[in-house]
Design a protein around this motif. Structure first.
Motif, PDB file in Angstrom:
ATOM      1  N   LEU A  45      11.187  13.483  -4.875  1.00 34.77           N
ATOM      2  CA  LEU A  45      12.115  13.015  -3.850  1.00 34.77           C
ATOM      3  C   LEU A  45      11.435  13.002  -2.479  1.00 34.77           C
ATOM      4  CD1 LEU A  45      14.882  12.055  -2.966  1.00 34.77           C
ATOM      5  CD2 LEU A  45      15.632  14.439  -2.945  1.00 34.77           C
ATOM      6  N   ALA A  46      10.630  14.006  -2.198  1.00 34.18           N
ATOM      7  CA  ALA A  46       9.898  14.055  -0.928  1.00 34.18           C
ATOM      8  C   ALA A  46       8.921  12.884  -0.824  1.00 34.18           C
ATOM      9  CB  ALA A  46       9.160  15.387  -0.792  1.00 34.18           C
ATOM     10  N   ALA A  47       8.283  12.532  -1.927  1.00 33.69           N
ATOM     11  CA  ALA A  47       7.347  11.396  -1.923  1.00 33.69           C
ATOM     12  C   ALA A  47       8.076  10.103  -1.568  1.00 33.69           C
ATOM     13  CB  ALA A  47       6.656  11.275  -3.279  1.00 33.69           C
ATOM     14  N   VAL A  48       9.272   9.929  -2.114  1.00 35.14           N
ATOM     15  CA  VAL A  48      10.064   8.738  -1.793  1.00 35.14           C
ATOM     16  C   VAL A  48      10.455   8.761  -0.313  1.00 35.14           C
ATOM     17  CG1 VAL A  48      12.219   7.495  -2.265  1.00 35.14           C
ATOM     18  CG2 VAL A  48      10.898   8.467  -4.155  1.00 35.14           C
ATOM     19  N   ALA A  49      10.864   9.914   0.186  1.00 32.56           N
ATOM     20  CA  ALA A  49      11.268  10.023   1.597  1.00 32.56           C
ATOM     21  C   ALA A  49      10.094   9.761   2.537  1.00 32.56           C
ATOM     22  CB  ALA A  49      11.860  11.409   1.860  1.00 32.56           C
ATOM     23  N   ILE A  50       8.922  10.247   2.178  1.00 24.87           N
ATOM     24  CA  ILE A  50       7.742  10.012   3.022  1.00 24.87           C
ATOM     25  C   ILE A  50       7.398   8.526   3.044  1.00 24.87           C
ATOM     26  CG2 ILE A  50       5.243  10.411   3.181  1.00 24.87           C
ATOM     27  CD1 ILE A  50       5.900  13.325   2.226  1.00 24.87           C
ATOM     28  N   ALA A  51       7.449   7.886   1.888  1.00 27.94           N
ATOM     29  CA  ALA A  51       7.190   6.447   1.839  1.00 27.94           C
ATOM     30  C   ALA A  51       8.214   5.698   2.687  1.00 27.94           C
ATOM     31  CB  ALA A  51       7.218   5.956   0.390  1.00 27.94           C
ATOM     32  N   LEU A  52       9.460   6.101   2.579  1.00 26.25           N
ATOM     33  CA  LEU A  52      10.536   5.478   3.343  1.00 26.25           C
ATOM     34  C   LEU A  52      10.266   5.546   4.846  1.00 26.25           C
ATOM     35  CD1 LEU A  52      13.426   4.323   3.653  1.00 26.25           C
ATOM     36  CD2 LEU A  52      14.274   6.646   3.319  1.00 26.25           C
ATOM     37  N   ALA A  53       9.669   6.624   5.302  1.00 24.41           N
ATOM     38  CA  ALA A  53       9.390   6.807   6.728  1.00 24.41           C
ATOM     39  C   ALA A  53       8.332   5.834   7.247  1.00 24.41           C
ATOM     40  CB  ALA A  53       8.941   8.243   6.984  1.00 24.41           C
ATOM     41  N   HIS A  54       7.606   5.172   6.350  1.00 25.88           N
ATOM     42  CA  HIS A  54       6.497   4.313   6.764  1.00 25.88           C
ATOM     43  C   HIS A  54       6.772   2.824   6.604  1.00 25.88           C
ATOM     44  CE1 HIS A  54       3.804   7.656   7.453  1.00 25.88           C
ATOM     45  NE2 HIS A  54       4.279   8.191   6.338  1.00 25.88           N
ATOM     46  N   VAL A  55       8.009   2.465   6.263  1.00 25.79           N
ATOM     47  CA  VAL A  55       8.335   1.056   6.041  1.00 25.79           C
ATOM     48  C   VAL A  55       9.634   0.703   6.754  1.00 25.79           C
ATOM     49  CG1 VAL A  55       7.095   0.891   3.848  1.00 25.79           C
ATOM     50  CG2 VAL A  55       9.487   1.617   3.849  1.00 25.79           C
ATOM     51  N   HIS A  56       9.974  -0.565   6.700  1.00 27.72           N
ATOM     52  CA  HIS A  56      11.228  -1.039   7.297  1.00 27.72           C
ATOM     53  C   HIS A  56      11.763  -2.185   6.445  1.00 27.72           C
ATOM     54  CE1 HIS A  56       7.901  -3.361   8.997  1.00 27.72           C
ATOM     55  NE2 HIS A  56       8.722  -4.378   8.899  1.00 27.72           N
ATOM     56  N   GLY A  57      12.910  -2.687   6.817  1.00 23.32           N
ATOM     57  CA  GLY A  57      13.499  -3.829   6.123  1.00 23.32           C
ATOM     58  C   GLY A  57      13.843  -3.528   4.673  1.00 23.32           C
TER      59      GLY A  57
ATOM     60  N   ALA B 141       0.833  -1.210   0.000  1.00 25.96           N
ATOM     61  CA  ALA B 141       0.000   0.000   0.000  1.00 25.96           C
ATOM     62  C   ALA B 141       0.868   1.260   0.000  1.00 25.96           C
ATOM     63  CB  ALA B 141      -0.946  -0.004   1.200  1.00 25.96           C
ATOM     64  N   VAL B 142       1.959   1.233   0.753  1.00 20.77           N
ATOM     65  CA  VAL B 142       2.876   2.380   0.780  1.00 20.77           C
ATOM     66  C   VAL B 142       3.496   2.583  -0.601  1.00 20.77           C
ATOM     67  CG1 VAL B 142       5.074   3.225   1.720  1.00 20.77           C
ATOM     68  CG2 VAL B 142       3.341   2.275   3.253  1.00 20.77           C
ATOM     69  N   LEU B 143       3.884   1.507  -1.263  1.00 20.09           N
ATOM     70  CA  LEU B 143       4.486   1.625  -2.594  1.00 20.09           C
ATOM     71  C   LEU B 143       3.472   2.120  -3.623  1.00 20.09           C
ATOM     72  CD1 LEU B 143       6.799  -1.524  -2.779  1.00 20.09           C
ATOM     73  CD2 LEU B 143       7.395   0.831  -2.164  1.00 20.09           C
ATOM     74  N   VAL B 144       2.240   1.664  -3.520  1.00 18.45           N
ATOM     75  CA  VAL B 144       1.197   2.148  -4.431  1.00 18.45           C
ATOM     76  C   VAL B 144       0.984   3.649  -4.244  1.00 18.45           C
ATOM     77  CG1 VAL B 144      -1.299   2.033  -4.909  1.00 18.45           C
ATOM     78  CG2 VAL B 144       0.036  -0.066  -4.728  1.00 18.45           C
ATOM     79  N   LYS B 145       0.937   4.091  -2.991  1.00 20.80           N
ATOM     80  CA  LYS B 145       0.766   5.529  -2.703  1.00 20.80           C
ATOM     81  C   LYS B 145       1.968   6.309  -3.218  1.00 20.80           C
ATOM     82  CE  LYS B 145      -0.667   9.193  -0.087  1.00 20.80           C
ATOM     83  NZ  LYS B 145      -0.025  10.304  -0.737  1.00 20.80           N
ATOM     84  N   ALA B 146       3.162   5.801  -2.996  1.00 15.71           N
ATOM     85  CA  ALA B 146       4.371   6.480  -3.482  1.00 15.71           C
ATOM     86  C   ALA B 146       4.350   6.575  -5.006  1.00 15.71           C
ATOM     87  CB  ALA B 146       5.627   5.751  -3.008  1.00 15.71           C
ATOM     88  N   ALA B 147       3.930   5.512  -5.676  1.00 21.65           N
ATOM     89  CA  ALA B 147       3.855   5.534  -7.142  1.00 21.65           C
ATOM     90  C   ALA B 147       2.877   6.607  -7.605  1.00 21.65           C
ATOM     91  CB  ALA B 147       3.443   4.163  -7.669  1.00 21.65           C
TER      92      ALA B 147
END
Length: 138
Positions: A66-78, A31-37
């Motif tokens: 770049l901000a969209a990628v950073a925001i997505a990054l903040a919501h995932v791990h691994g 879901a995070v990747l779909v939102k980032a896309a």
């Protein structure tokens, strides 16, 4: 700087890890990747639209991506976070670009990029966007 090539290599590695069942995405990460896309698509439009914009707007859109990628990054791990972190690193040169003249004062190391660099960065964002859609598909 070869943003497209670096994103391509990153995407290839990600696809291989998914295919080999090393990187297993959770529904939340999908879901995070779909939102980032979707956010990347909203930030950087088609080549025709982007190239018609003033460079200051093109740079703004790249920073939004770049901000969209950073925001997505903040919501995932691994591995999902590692993938997005690597993607953000590939796109970081846009943070050192400027579209406004420095006049006679310091510019904090910011440099005006060539038009081709805008195009390459926008292409890399589009490539990443398509990859996120593909990766997020079950």
């Amino acid at each position: 700087m070869d943003m497209r090539g670096n994103i391509g290599r990153l995407v290839g590695e990600g696809e291989r890890l998914i295919r080999d069942h090393v990187w297993v995405l959770t529904p939340t990460h999908r879901a995070v990747l779909v939102k980032a896309a979707a956010d990347l698509h909203a930030a950087v439009d088609t080549p025709q639209v982007q190239e018609a914009l003033p460079v200051i707007n093109r740079l703004e859109h790249l920073r939004e991506a770049l901000a969209a990628v950073a925001i997505a990054l903040a919501h995932v791990h691994g591995r999902t976070a590692w993938f997005l972190g690597a993607a953000a690193t590939v796109l970081t040169p846009v943070l050192h670009w400027r579209a406004l003249p420095a006049e006679d004062g310091p510019a904090f190391g910011a440099v005006p990029p060539a038009l081709q660099q805008y195009t390459e960065a926008e292409d890399a964002v589009r490539q990443l966007q398509r990859a996120l859609v593909s990766i997020a598909s079950p």
